[in-house]
Write an enzyme that holds these catalytic residues in place. Structure first.
Site, PDB file in Angstrom:
ATOM      1  N   GLY A   1      45.412  48.055  31.271  1.00  0.00           N
ATOM      2  CA  GLY A   1      46.563  47.898  32.166  1.00  0.00           C
ATOM      3  C   GLY A   1      46.364  48.581  33.508  1.00  0.00           C
ATOM      4  O   GLY A   1      46.713  48.038  34.557  1.00  0.00           O
ATOM      5  N   CYS A   2      45.785  49.768  33.482  1.00  0.00           N
ATOM      6  CA  CYS A   2      45.563  50.515  34.718  1.00  0.00           C
ATOM      7  C   CYS A   2      44.531  49.808  35.592  1.00  0.00           C
ATOM      8  O   CYS A   2      44.660  49.771  36.814  1.00  0.00           O
ATOM      9  CB  CYS A   2      45.127  51.940  34.395  1.00  0.00           C
ATOM     10  SG  CYS A   2      46.403  52.847  33.488  1.00  0.00           S
ATOM     11  N   THR A   3      43.531  49.222  34.960  1.00  0.00           N
ATOM     12  CA  THR A   3      42.510  48.485  35.699  1.00  0.00           C
ATOM     13  C   THR A   3      43.125  47.239  36.343  1.00  0.00           C
ATOM     14  O   THR A   3      42.882  46.969  37.526  1.00  0.00           O
ATOM     15  CB  THR A   3      41.336  48.108  34.772  1.00  0.00           C
ATOM     16  OG1 THR A   3      40.766  49.322  34.265  1.00  0.00           O
ATOM     17  CG2 THR A   3      40.275  47.327  35.517  1.00  0.00           C
TER      18      THR A   3
END
Length: 152
Positions: free
Chosen positions: A45-47
């Site tokens: 998700g952060c990527t």
């Protein structure tokens, strides 16, 4: 969790980025700033979120925004994340959670039936006067730039 709200003054902060440079809120005085908090570098998700901001960076800059990413990862992890995905903006390594706590994004979370404390994925838009103009707490990781630009 006492998250900052629209109209609040952004807290003054100082933290190291992925290269060990000291970044301060005052560096952005007179500019619009997007500060996005994310749980952990190099996670799916952060990527997605960070890459979406990278892919729309030119448009965000054209609208006058500077960008800062913040997580509690080490400088080394942030440097690897930035290098791997070629992010054009600094990533703060807030290991002591000074900035994270100042913005009130650390608190209880649930994931796969487990409860724990962690960083909530929240983005703050700070205006030229240093006030929080908008808080995005339902971040769409694949389409975050559009949320910022179009006020979704």
């Amino acid at each position: 969790m006492n998250t900052l709200k629209e109209g609040d003054k952004a807290p003054s902060f100082e933290a190291k980025d992925e290269q060990g440079n000291i970044i301060k809120l005052s560096d952005y005085k007179g500019k619009k700033l997007v500060i996005f908090f994310y749980p952990k570098a190099n996670t799916p998700g952060c990527t997605l979120e960070a890459c979406n901001l990278r892919d729309n960076y030119a448009e965000l800059k054209a609208q006058g925004y500077d960008i800062l990413g913040v997580s509690a990862d080490t400088e080394k992890k942030q440097a690897n994340f930035k290098q791997k995905f070629d992010f054009p903006y600094p990533l703060l390594a807030d290991e002591d959670k000074v900035v994270i706590n100042a913005f009130g994004v650390w608190g209880p979370k649930k994931f796969m039936g487990r409860e724990f404390d962690g960083i909530h994925r929240i983005t703050f838009l700070i205006n030229e006067e240093g006030a929080i103009e908008r808080v995005i707490d339902k971040v769409k990781t694949k389409d975050h730039a559009r949320q910022i630009l179009n006020r979704l």
